[in-house]
Design an enzyme around this catalytic site. Structure first.
Site, PDB file in Angstrom:
ATOM      1  N   GLY B  12       0.855  -1.188   0.000  1.00  0.00           N
ATOM      2  CA  GLY B  12       0.000   0.000   0.000  1.00  0.00           C
ATOM      3  C   GLY B  12       0.890   1.236   0.000  1.00  0.00           C
ATOM      4  N   GLY B  15       4.146   0.722   2.218  1.00  0.00           N
ATOM      5  CA  GLY B  15       5.093  -0.243   1.657  1.00  0.00           C
ATOM      6  C   GLY B  15       5.719   0.265   0.368  1.00  0.00           C
ATOM      7  N   HIS B 237     -15.815   5.201  11.653  1.00  0.00           N
ATOM      8  CA  HIS B 237     -16.055   6.370  10.796  1.00  0.00           C
ATOM      9  C   HIS B 237     -17.527   6.761  10.887  1.00  0.00           C
ATOM     10  CE1 HIS B 237     -16.218   8.984   7.296  1.00  0.00           C
ATOM     11  NE2 HIS B 237     -14.907   8.954   7.217  1.00  0.00           N
ATOM     12  N   SER B 251     -16.820   9.375   2.288  1.00  0.00           N
ATOM     13  CA  SER B 251     -15.715  10.191   2.795  1.00  0.00           C
ATOM     14  C   SER B 251     -16.152  11.419   3.578  1.00  0.00           C
ATOM     15  CB  SER B 251     -14.865  10.637   1.614  1.00  0.00           C
ATOM     16  OG  SER B 251     -13.988  11.665   2.003  1.00  0.00           O
ATOM     17  N   ARG B 298     -13.774  12.732  14.264  1.00  0.00           N
ATOM     18  CA  ARG B 298     -14.595  11.577  13.900  1.00  0.00           C
ATOM     19  C   ARG B 298     -15.220  10.864  15.081  1.00  0.00           C
ATOM     20  NH1 ARG B 298     -10.962   9.108   8.954  1.00  0.00           N
ATOM     21  NH2 ARG B 298     -11.618  10.725   7.501  1.00  0.00           N
ATOM     22  N   HIS B 366     -13.429   1.556  10.760  1.00  0.00           N
ATOM     23  CA  HIS B 366     -12.733   2.180   9.643  1.00  0.00           C
ATOM     24  C   HIS B 366     -11.217   2.131   9.720  1.00  0.00           C
ATOM     25  CE1 HIS B 366     -12.004   4.915   6.398  1.00  0.00           C
ATOM     26  NE2 HIS B 366     -11.551   5.872   7.165  1.00  0.00           N
ATOM     27  N   GLU B 404      -0.534   2.088   8.541  1.00  0.00           N
ATOM     28  CA  GLU B 404      -1.625   1.854   9.494  1.00  0.00           C
ATOM     29  C   GLU B 404      -1.266   0.779  10.508  1.00  0.00           C
ATOM     30  OE1 GLU B 404      -5.502   1.353   7.748  1.00  0.00           O
ATOM     31  OE2 GLU B 404      -6.433   0.794   9.655  1.00  0.00           O
ATOM     32  N   ARG B 414      -7.839   9.327  15.017  1.00  0.00           N
ATOM     33  CA  ARG B 414      -7.125   9.897  13.869  1.00  0.00           C
ATOM     34  C   ARG B 414      -7.956  10.995  13.219  1.00  0.00           C
ATOM     35  NH1 ARG B 414      -7.468   9.203   8.582  1.00  0.00           N
ATOM     36  NH2 ARG B 414      -8.650   7.266   8.560  1.00  0.00           N
ATOM     37  N   SER B 419      -4.116  10.035   7.566  1.00  0.00           N
ATOM     38  CA  SER B 419      -3.609   8.665   7.398  1.00  0.00           C
ATOM     39  C   SER B 419      -2.743   8.560   6.155  1.00  0.00           C
ATOM     40  CB  SER B 419      -4.759   7.667   7.310  1.00  0.00           C
ATOM     41  OG  SER B 419      -5.595   7.982   6.229  1.00  0.00           O
TER      42      SER B 419
END
Lengths: 304, 679
Positions: B12, B15, B237, B251, B298, B366, B404, B414, B419
């Site tokens: 991701g 990485g 979320h 979102s 959030r 989430h 993450e 968060r 993120s």
């Protein structure tokens, strides 16, 4: 201002509740009790394929992924035999990772966004699932799409930056250019455009007994390179040839697009744009690439 | 040693950015991923990436305020130096991604456009439509492909990480992985191993996470002795679209672009929402949090939505909990340009056009704030020492964690659009330290002792084959997974209670026992997804246990961890003197709670397989913790009392050069000139 939540039992399942029910089921009052599905299976490369039928309880708003999850969980065919679960690819389940492409009722599309109600409306009482036909089957609905990623290497689908050290921001870009580029950049590498293309034919390379993984890999790449790169790669080449830094190696991309398996293979069937789940203007990219390739070929003659 | 060899697990954002930077620094990288890296879960990130930018800077913003918003939003549970370093790197990272070709939305003059996200008053968030994660991931995927063509990177896609290989001294020397097509095993020898495998949402059954987010890689590292930090902090979320297979994210950018959350004042009002007049709607977030409005952090938005549906009975529907998220007042052209991607998802999966009809949404699991415990080396200026091998290293030397799956950046909650930043930052930043930490001589010794790799390889093969031969059990792994998910969602999400957590722990133990009696329905050894799933299900239990135990033991409310039995309610009194007295008491209690609970939870895998929990002090050396008062009744009085105490402390501490700290306001003292139009 948050009060203590009094009854967590009643509601503790944040989001873990029954499926959303707006949107209707498309069957009027009589939703089906079960969903029937036939799946074209194959145990491994080179093996014979065969059909197997399954029956899954109907749930409102379900998609093909939920069918396959149920098939895996039950591992029983419609006639009650214990069978190995069907293998398939998926990941994000919201049509942005590009994993779950398959032939659903004969049409190439993503399993996650294929809603059962719509499928039943188009096909009667049974849904048909088959693996993509232009890529080698690994098992059941899983196919090997490494050729797709190889095509991105062939057309150098990247911005050739110096490196990751800080050099300030990228070039300024007008909102019009951004809006032109963004749709091309949303290609999820699902392979639908390749599956639907009459010029794109299957290339299957089988590993020899005495062959190392590396040897097999390079033989596979060579075989892929003899075939059509596909609409997605042409479109990616145009995306990067349109970028202020990306265009610094525009000629190298045009070279790739005019060599074997390049843009001349396109027969203008326009199937690619019709099946693209992201509505990417693939034929516009192909037309642009065609013009750029012609200009480039003429320039090459005079530069000699 | 000229060219170290690094094994990166997971492709991701974290990485891939680590891989790109490592290759650039001369290392050879083996990149192992369950899926082709371009299909990693980062593609699901929608809203954007935060950094201070030239515009917000002129409105009074700076890196310190980004840092401060992040630790305040995270309820001060993060060690502060890594967060400060990340905020400092923000502008550089967004510039880099811009150079890599990410099609960020533009202003008419051609600069990057920004929008506002939760927990801040500045428009810090750069975005590419509503598919920013996808676009960032693709640009890194492209650079890594370039390195692949150059021979510096070798990808191992459709491969599963099974365990890290540690030598006798406890240093990580590589890993055992499995090809998910041929089911063959392979030992990878490496100078360092980096785990970048994301969150563990599948522990909760359905979540906004992708199907690969099982947490299995992290669990395998944990079982090999890596510590796990802050496991109980799971972000729910506020806005997701319920579905049978997945809870799809809607979102925060929908609210950043003006989306308003509301419910009809009449319970389950049967009218078409468009026909419900303004006066009969409750915009409860705007009413309760006039300053942040729909963009409160959030954890707060989630609890409010949960509360209005469950306690106040105002869910839009009777049989299903949901509220309206309304964008219908925003011009269609703006919606298509800035939110197209997410609105299409809603339309495709719900069959309703959110540009015309308000969406129905509800909270969903989430993000994992917790993750593998990692180290850092603090610099003299309060940030990190670049190139230190300690940065992002787990307690196992040579084993790193980024993205993450580390616990480092987001504390108890968060902030939106942080993120993507933390993933790219931790990946880029760790690379020079990973190379500096290479112990080449030791690696060679480990390789020469072939016993080490072979014994681990055999162990994994045996584990695999014993599972394959288990065809006769009476338990179904998919059913067990569903039970685990339902249980975790019921007790370890929005509201937590000790008696439920304790009971759930016992239940997870029994599920784990039943897992031992699972039958595999596929005993073949070719692309066997059944056995791979069963294996990863087995790895979910140790993580579920550490989440439950951490939550059970933490008797307080902090960020996403909310226990009503330990909540600190607002002030009741109306009389000024009485109110003042209550505020003093409130602050006393806050201070006592900080002393008791402002600590990272550290879980270690015990000899009996149960988590052993200990607590570690949090480095709050840059800014002292202060009450998080978003919308609390009596907050102004608490703020006044708190600021007086701070002043006193500053006077007392002046001689020692102590930090005076920062007063409370909702966020920082200085207000930006333009706070955005969303609220």
């Amino acid at each position: 201002m948050i009060k203590a939540v009094e009854s967590a039992e009643h509601s503790g399942d944040a989001g873990q509740q029954a499926v959303a029910d707006h949107g209707g089921n498309g069957h009027g009052a009589a939703a089906p009790r079960v969903v029937r599905v036939r799946i074209l299976r194959q145990d491994a490369p080179g093996e014979e394929s065969y059909w197997e039928r399954f029956e899954i309880p109907y749930v409102e708003n379900m998609n093909v992924i939920s069918i396959l999850q149920q098939v895996a969980a039950r591992a029983k065919s419609r006639d009650g035999r214990r069978v190995a679960p069907v293998a398939w690819d998926c990941n994000c389940l919201e049509e942005v990772c590009g994993s779950c492409t398959m032939l659903i009722n004969g049409r190439t599309r993503m399993a996650c966004s294929a809603l059962v109600d719509k499928l039943l409306a188009e096909s009667g009482d049974e849904i048909e699932l088959r693996p993509m036909s232009k890529f080698p089957v690994v098992r059941d609905l899983v196919v090997d799409r490494s050729r797709l990623f190889r095509a991105l290497e062939r057309v150098k689908a990247w911005v050739p930056v110096d490196g990751s050290y800080d050099h300030g921001p990228g070039p300024r870009i007008s909102p019009e250019s951004q809006e032109d580029a963004y749709p091309l950049a949303t290609c999820i590498s699902c392979g639908c455009c390749m599956e639907a293309c009459p010029q794109f034919t299957k290339i299957e390379v089988v590993r020899r007994e005495d062959e190392s993984a590396e040897e097999f890999d390079s033989r596979k790449k060579a075989a892929f390179d003899s075939g059509f790169v596909g609409a997605h790669a042409i479109s990616q080449a145009m995306l990067f040839n349109g970028h202020p830094t990306g265009k610094m190696i525009a000629d190298e991309r045009l070279e790739a697009l005019t060599s074997q398996g390049g843009i001349q293979m396109c027969g203008n069937a326009q199937n690619c744009v019709a099946v693209c789940p992201k509505s990417i203007p693939l034929t516009r990219s192909i037309a642009r690439a065609g013009r750029a390739a012609t200009v480039w070929a003429i320039r090459k003659i005079f530069d000699r | 040693m000229a060219q170290p060899r690094v094994l990166v697990i997971g492709g991701g954002l974290a990485g891939l950015s680590a891989t790109m930077r490592l290759a650039e620094l001369g290392a050879n990288v083996d990149l192992v991923s369950l899926v082709p890296v371009k299909r990693s879960h980062s593609v699901c990130a929608q809203g954007g990436i935060n950094s201070v930018n030239s515009l917000t800077r002129q409105q009074g913003d700076n890196e310190w305020k980004h840092f401060d918003d992040t630790v305040y939003g995270g309820d001060f549970l993060q060690h502060q130096p890594p967060v400060k370093e990340m905020a400092d790197w923000g502008p550089r990272i967004v510039d880099l991604m811009d150079r890599l070709g990410v099609p960020f939305n533009r202003t008419p003059e051609g600069y990057r456009d920004q929008r506002r996200f939760g927990g801040t008053l500045f428009k810090r968030t750069a975005f590419a439509g509503a598919t920013t994660g996808q676009q960032l991931l693709y640009s890194l995927d492209e650079q890594v492909r370039r390195w692949e063509v150059d021979g510096k990177v070798k990808k191992w896609e459709f491969w599963d990480f099974l365990e890290p290989v540690l030598d006798d001294s406890g240093r990580c020397r590589g890993a055992i992985c499995q090809d998910l097509v041929t089911m063959q095993f392979r030992a990878f020898s490496a100078d360092a191993v980096i785990i970048a495998t994301g969150g563990c949402g599948l522990l909760y059954g359905r979540s906004t996470m992708s199907m690969v987010c099982t947490g299995s890689a992290v669990s395998r590292a944990y079982r090999a002795g890596a510590w796990y930090g802050n496991g109980e902090f799971i972000q729910v979320h506020p806005t997701a679209i319920p579905g049978a297979d997945k809870l799809r994210l809607m979102s925060e950018s929908a609210r950043g672009e003006g989306g308003r959350v509301w419910v009809p004042k009449t319970p389950h009002d049967p009218r078409d929402p468009r026909n419900i007049p303004e006066a009969e709607r409750s915009y409860f977030l705007e009413e309760r949090y006039p300053k942040y409005g729909n963009l409160v952090p959030r954890d707060i938005a989630t609890r409010e939505i949960f509360d209005i549906c469950t306690n106040e009975g105002l869910s839009v529907e009777k049989d299903r909990l949901c509220v309206y998220l309304d964008l219908t007042h925003v011009p269609r052209e703006t919606l298509d340009r800035k939110l197209g991607g997410i609105l299409e998802i809603y339309e495709k999966f719900q069959g309703v056009d959110p540009r015309v009809v308000p969406m129905k949404i509800f909270p969903a699991v989430h993000y994992s704030m917790g993750g593998l415990w990692v180290d850092y080396q603090k610099s003299s200026t309060g940030g990190l020492v670049e190139g230190s091998p300690r940065n992002q290293q787990t307690n196992i030397p040579g084993l790193y964690a980024i993205g993450e799956c580390d616990y480092q950046y987001h504390g108890a909650n968060r902030l939106g659009a942080n993120s993507l930043l933390s993933c790219i930052f931790s990946g880029l930043f760790c690379a020079p330290g990973v190379i500096a930490g290479v112990d080449a001589g030791g690696k060679q010794a480990a390789e020469e002792s072939s016993r080490l790799f072979e014994s681990r390889l055999r162990r994994e093969e045996e584990r695999h084959h014993s599972l394959l031969s288990r065809t006769a059990g009476d338990e179904n792994p998919y059913d067990l997974h569903q039970q685990l998910g339902n249980l975790m969602t019921r007790v370890a999400t929005v509201v937590r209670r000790n008696e439920q957590l304790a009971a759930a722990y016992a239940e997870v133990c029994s599920l784990e026992e039943r897992w031992g009696r699972c039958a595999v329905s596929d005993s073949g050894n070719w692309t066997n997804q059944n056995v791979v799933f069963t294996k990863s299900l087995g790895d979910m239990f140790p993580l579920a246990k550490l989440i439950l135990k951490g939550a059970l033991q933490r008797d307080e409310c902090r960020g996403a961890h909310y226990k009503p039995d330990f909540a600190m309610p607002g002030l009741q009194a109306t009389d000024l003197a009485e109110k003042r007295r209550e505020a003093e008491q409130w602050c006393d209690r806050f201070e006592a709670n900080t002393r008791r609970w402002l600590k990272s939870t550290v879980a270690k895998y015990g000899a009996d397989g149960e988590p052993e929990i200990s607590y570690e002090d949090v480095d709050t050396s840059l800014t002292p913790p202060r009450p998080r008062l978003y919308g609390l009744v009596g907050g102004e009085m608490i703020e006044e009392v708190w600021n007086e105490r701070l002043k006193k402390a500053a006077v007392a501490g002046e001689g020692q050069g102590g930090s005076a700290g920062q007063g409370v306001g909702e966020g920082h003292g200085n207000q930006p000139a333009y706070a955005g139009s969303a609220s």
